[in-house]
Motif scaffolding. Structure first.
Motif, PDB file in Angstrom:
ATOM      1  N   PRO A  20      -7.450-127.397  36.587  1.00  0.00           N
ATOM      2  CA  PRO A  20      -7.229-128.820  36.220  1.00  0.00           C
ATOM      3  C   PRO A  20      -5.780-129.129  35.817  1.00  0.00           C
ATOM      4  O   PRO A  20      -5.171-128.144  35.051  1.00  0.00           O
ATOM      5  CB  PRO A  20      -8.345-129.120  35.017  1.00  0.00           C
ATOM      6  CG  PRO A  20      -8.312-127.706  34.216  1.00  0.00           C
ATOM      7  CD  PRO A  20      -8.145-126.601  35.192  1.00  0.00           C
ATOM      8  N   ILE A  22      -4.771-131.693  32.927  1.00  0.00           N
ATOM      9  CA  ILE A  22      -5.317-132.474  31.810  1.00  0.00           C
ATOM     10  C   ILE A  22      -4.251-133.037  31.213  1.00  0.00           C
ATOM     11  O   ILE A  22      -3.174-132.542  30.715  1.00  0.00           O
ATOM     12  CB  ILE A  22      -5.935-131.508  30.840  1.00  0.00           C
ATOM     13  CG1 ILE A  22      -7.179-130.829  31.784  1.00  0.00           C
ATOM     14  CG2 ILE A  22      -6.580-132.211  29.685  1.00  0.00           C
ATOM     15  CD1 ILE A  22      -7.717-129.670  30.842  1.00  0.00           C
ATOM     16  N   ALA A  49     -13.229-126.680  30.280  1.00  0.00           N
ATOM     17  CA  ALA A  49     -12.313-126.789  31.103  1.00  0.00           C
ATOM     18  C   ALA A  49     -13.101-125.960  32.450  1.00  0.00           C
ATOM     19  O   ALA A  49     -13.062-126.282  33.542  1.00  0.00           O
ATOM     20  CB  ALA A  49     -10.955-126.556  31.220  1.00  0.00           C
ATOM     21  N   ARG A  52     -16.454-127.010  33.808  1.00  0.00           N
ATOM     22  CA  ARG A  52     -16.339-128.370  34.897  1.00  0.00           C
ATOM     23  C   ARG A  52     -15.640-127.713  36.121  1.00  0.00           C
ATOM     24  O   ARG A  52     -16.260-128.143  37.173  1.00  0.00           O
ATOM     25  CB  ARG A  52     -15.265-129.427  34.130  1.00  0.00           C
ATOM     26  CG  ARG A  52     -16.053-129.948  32.997  1.00  0.00           C
ATOM     27  CD  ARG A  52     -15.307-131.352  32.663  1.00  0.00           C
ATOM     28  NE  ARG A  52     -13.889-130.956  31.931  1.00  0.00           N
ATOM     29  CZ  ARG A  52     -13.727-130.716  30.695  1.00  0.00           C
ATOM     30  NH1 ARG A  52     -14.819-130.545  29.842  1.00  0.00           N
ATOM     31  NH2 ARG A  52     -12.679-130.292  30.257  1.00  0.00           N
ATOM     32  N   ALA A  53     -14.787-126.912  36.029  1.00  0.00           N
ATOM     33  CA  ALA A  53     -14.150-126.239  37.165  1.00  0.00           C
ATOM     34  C   ALA A  53     -14.868-125.323  38.100  1.00  0.00           C
ATOM     35  O   ALA A  53     -14.902-125.472  39.315  1.00  0.00           O
ATOM     36  CB  ALA A  53     -12.953-125.423  37.024  1.00  0.00           C
ATOM     37  N   GLU A 107      -5.962-132.919  39.478  1.00  0.00           N
ATOM     38  CA  GLU A 107      -6.431-133.854  38.284  1.00  0.00           C
ATOM     39  C   GLU A 107      -7.746-133.634  37.986  1.00  0.00           C
ATOM     40  O   GLU A 107      -8.530-133.474  38.943  1.00  0.00           O
ATOM     41  CB  GLU A 107      -5.972-135.428  38.661  1.00  0.00           C
ATOM     42  CG  GLU A 107      -4.579-135.335  38.790  1.00  0.00           C
ATOM     43  CD  GLU A 107      -3.786-135.632  37.393  1.00  0.00           C
ATOM     44  OE1 GLU A 107      -4.365-135.505  36.305  1.00  0.00           O
ATOM     45  OE2 GLU A 107      -2.565-135.649  37.605  1.00  0.00           O
ATOM     46  N   GLU A 108      -7.995-133.476  36.798  1.00  0.00           N
ATOM     47  CA  GLU A 108      -9.384-133.233  36.283  1.00  0.00           C
ATOM     48  C   GLU A 108     -10.458-134.013  36.807  1.00  0.00           C
ATOM     49  O   GLU A 108     -11.644-133.719  37.137  1.00  0.00           O
ATOM     50  CB  GLU A 108      -9.484-132.934  34.869  1.00  0.00           C
ATOM     51  CG  GLU A 108     -10.809-132.229  34.434  1.00  0.00           C
ATOM     52  CD  GLU A 108     -10.903-131.831  32.809  1.00  0.00           C
ATOM     53  OE1 GLU A 108     -11.287-131.024  32.838  1.00  0.00           O
ATOM     54  OE2 GLU A 108     -10.284-132.590  32.030  1.00  0.00           O
ATOM     55  N   ASP A 109     -10.123-135.377  36.863  1.00  0.00           N
ATOM     56  CA  ASP A 109     -11.051-136.340  37.322  1.00  0.00           C
ATOM     57  C   ASP A 109     -10.867-137.116  38.538  1.00  0.00           C
ATOM     58  O   ASP A 109     -11.905-137.552  39.117  1.00  0.00           O
ATOM     59  CB  ASP A 109     -11.005-137.542  36.406  1.00  0.00           C
ATOM     60  CG  ASP A 109     -11.487-137.257  34.935  1.00  0.00           C
ATOM     61  OD1 ASP A 109     -12.251-136.317  34.593  1.00  0.00           O
ATOM     62  OD2 ASP A 109     -10.726-137.704  33.964  1.00  0.00           O
TER      63      ASP A 109
END
Length: 249
Positions: A20, A22, A49, A52-53, A107-109
């Motif tokens: 990510p 962040i 992190a 989620r990844a 990008e994380e989102d």
């Protein structure tokens, strides 16, 4: 002199997704451990992190292969072995050469997955773990480096030297062309066809200063000899990493 583009961290095969970005900072997620590790994702503050990844496949208590390892004294330890290390040795990689670590990020989102440089190591010492003293191995093991905790192969080594990670995901460190698939890179003008190991095929060298990088592989070596243009480019890359590191502190 040699510049080594060294693929590290999460991707679709190793980990299940991109590392990510962040709050503007690229955070390289170490791949899951295959055995020798004293470090969990929680130890590195990466539990959330990595969960989620990896889409929930990995989490806080899972052990990771913490390598490359960036230390608080602005040095880096990086272990390599097996075919990848044989390739580095055959290409003459040694003291004074520079690893540029890159990986898959997004990008994380939101945002498109892309390859970018996130850190570097300038080699000052190569520790051959099959022949080094017990004392030197223990020093590295006490730091928790996975290659010092147990031999991964007969040609296991650890590269040591000055190093840092970028604190910002700036455009200068991005390899992938805008809007392109991750493997389609912007090629610096000094990098000519035949000048990067594993990229000998003519169809990889495209118009518009682009190169299609190989899908797999860890270490891509460019022997720049005494040329000034690649040194100037490298100085810009390292200055950007160091500048971003200072900004993030």
């Amino acid at each position: 002199m040699r510049i080594i583009f060294s693929r590290k961290g999460f991707d679709s095969a190793a980990g299940g997704g991109a590392s990510p970005i962040i709050d503007g900072c690229p955070v390289s997620l170490p791949i899951p451990s295959a055995g020798w590790s004293q470090t969990t994702y929680a130890d590195l503050g990466l539990g959330g992190a990595v969960h989620r990844a990896s889409r929930g496949k990995l989490g806080t208590d899972d052990h990771c292969h913490h390598d490359p390892m960036f230390l608080d004294d602005d040095t880096c330890l990086f272990g390599q072995c097996s075919a990848a290390q044989t390739h580095l040795a055959n290409r003459g990689v040694g003291e004074g050469d520079v690893f540029l670590f890159f990986g898959l990020f997004r990008e994380e989102d939101s945002g498109e997955p892309h390859h970018r440089i996130f850190g570097y190591l300038r080699i000052e010492e190569i520790v051959d773990l099959s022949h080094c003293s017990d004392h030197r191995r223990q020093e590295l093991a006490m730091l928790g480096h996975p290659h010092a905790l147990g031999m991964h192969a007969k040609n296991d080594v650890i590269y040591c030297g000055k190093g840092a990670t970028a604190g910002q995901a700036c455009d200068v460190l991005r390899l992938t062309v805008p809007g392109g698939p991750p493997s389609l890179w912007r090629r610096p003008a000094w990098l000519k066809p035949g000048g990067l190991s594993y990229h000998d095929r003519a169809d990889r060298w495209l118009s518009g200063k682009r190169i299609r990088s190989v899908a797999r592989g860890q270490e891509f070596v460019a022997d720049i000899g005494r040329r000034q243009a690649p040194r100037t480019w490298l100085d810009t890359i390292l200055s950007e990493i160091r500048s971003d590191t200072v900004k993030s502190r």
